[in-house]
Design an enzyme around this catalytic site. Sequence first.
Site, PDB file in Angstrom:
ATOM      1  N   GLU A 272      -0.916  -5.107   9.017  1.00  0.00           N
ATOM      2  CA  GLU A 272      -0.032  -4.482   9.997  1.00  0.00           C
ATOM      3  C   GLU A 272      -0.550  -4.703  11.420  1.00  0.00           C
ATOM      4  OE1 GLU A 272       0.562  -0.313   9.082  1.00  0.00           O
ATOM      5  OE2 GLU A 272       1.200  -0.758   7.026  1.00  0.00           O
TER       6      GLU A 272
ATOM      7  N   ASP B 138       0.836  -1.210   0.000  1.00  0.00           N
ATOM      8  CA  ASP B 138       0.000   0.000   0.000  1.00  0.00           C
ATOM      9  C   ASP B 138       0.869   1.259   0.000  1.00  0.00           C
ATOM     10  OD1 ASP B 138       0.848  -0.063   2.622  1.00  0.00           O
ATOM     11  OD2 ASP B 138      -1.148   0.155   3.514  1.00  0.00           O
ATOM     12  N   SER B 139       2.181   1.078  -0.057  1.00  0.00           N
ATOM     13  CA  SER B 139       3.081   2.216  -0.324  1.00  0.00           C
ATOM     14  C   SER B 139       2.759   2.817  -1.691  1.00  0.00           C
ATOM     15  CB  SER B 139       4.549   1.776  -0.267  1.00  0.00           C
ATOM     16  OG  SER B 139       4.758   0.625  -1.055  1.00  0.00           O
TER      17      SER B 139
ATOM     18  N   GLU C 196       9.740  -3.526  10.229  1.00  0.00           N
ATOM     19  CA  GLU C 196      10.059  -2.238   9.591  1.00  0.00           C
ATOM     20  C   GLU C 196      10.577  -1.227  10.611  1.00  0.00           C
ATOM     21  OE1 GLU C 196       7.072  -0.680   6.941  1.00  0.00           O
ATOM     22  OE2 GLU C 196       8.261   1.111   6.525  1.00  0.00           O
TER      23      GLU C 196
ATOM     24  N   ASP D  20      -1.136  -6.386  -0.021  1.00  0.00           N
ATOM     25  CA  ASP D  20      -1.270  -5.645   1.241  1.00  0.00           C
ATOM     26  C   ASP D  20      -2.727  -5.299   1.505  1.00  0.00           C
ATOM     27  OD1 ASP D  20       0.497  -4.836   3.172  1.00  0.00           O
ATOM     28  OD2 ASP D  20       1.223  -3.070   2.088  1.00  0.00           O
TER      29      ASP D  20
HETATM   30  O1  KIV Z   1       3.596  -1.048   1.530  1.00  0.00           O
HETATM   31  C1  KIV Z   1       4.784  -1.393   1.498  1.00  0.00           C
HETATM   32  O2  KIV Z   1       5.518  -1.159   0.539  1.00  0.00           O
HETATM   33  C2  KIV Z   1       5.315  -2.113   2.648  1.00  0.00           C
HETATM   34  C3  KIV Z   1       6.789  -2.325   2.705  1.00  0.00           C
HETATM   35  C4  KIV Z   1       7.505  -1.074   3.032  1.00  0.00           C
HETATM   36  C5  KIV Z   1       7.161  -3.423   3.622  1.00  0.00           C
HETATM   37  O3  KIV Z   1       4.582  -2.468   3.523  1.00  0.00           O
END
Ligand code: KIV
Length: 254
Positions: free
Chosen positions: A115, A46-47, A182, A85
């Site tokens: 998370e 979700d980045s 993280e 995610d």
């Molecule tokens: O969303 C993401 O890219 C992540 C990574 C930074 C582990 O959760």
Amino acid sequence: MLNPAIQKFLSLKGTNQKVICLTAYDYPSAKLIEESGAIDMILVGDSLGMMIQGQPDTTHVKLEHMVYHTEMVRRGAPDSFVLGDLPIHTYDTPEQTIDSAKRLLAAGADAVKLEGGTEVLPQLQALQMAEIPTVGHLGMLPQRAVIEGGYSIKGKTPQQADTLIQDCLSIRELNLLAVVLECVTPPVASQMHDIFKDTQTITIGIGSGNTCDGEISVWHDLMGAYPWFVPPFAAPKADLTTAIKQALLEYKSS
Ligand code: KIV
């Protein structure tokens, strides 16, 4: 029964080979990743809220965005282990978690990531009961950064370290596929890693030292493709920003 892509990923545990993971959000990057043969797991993270959508953080990402990008990545990397995610507020209850996870699986994910530790134990247990392959995420939790007032390294105080260790102990028995650690101080990340030593769970670090079984990077950080914010732990292996600007100027002058 776990699929061959996940089995291959899990077989790396206990070998001396570092488990190499990378985010991807679209077809061409996923295709390049699969063709390279270098990456053991692709995370549709979700980045993408920041890297693709230009949002300030991950809290604007919706499940339908993750579905859309997971489909693209799966198209580009049909044989890779693709992890999807779960965005914020798509796993507030165990029931909602299962519904959301099933949508990502239907979009092409092999497994889902969410998370949190002890506070999401009922959600993690529900996923286990439903036999949905799952990855955890502890330490600095980007979905919480807004309410916490920003991004910060975790494990600096004894209380933070205790909470992280407790989180590991509570999820240890679930035998998750992996857990992302993280931005945890390296000594605490090392203790967290040790808790999973006798389980199948692969520890994957990002900004947490080098004791984890594996490492994950964000595509744009690795490729030097997002110059407006570069995390201190990023280790770019390319400079796409310069290459793209150069190409644009050459195009104009050609
Ligand atoms: O969303 C993401 O890219 C992540 C990574 C930074 C582990 O959760």
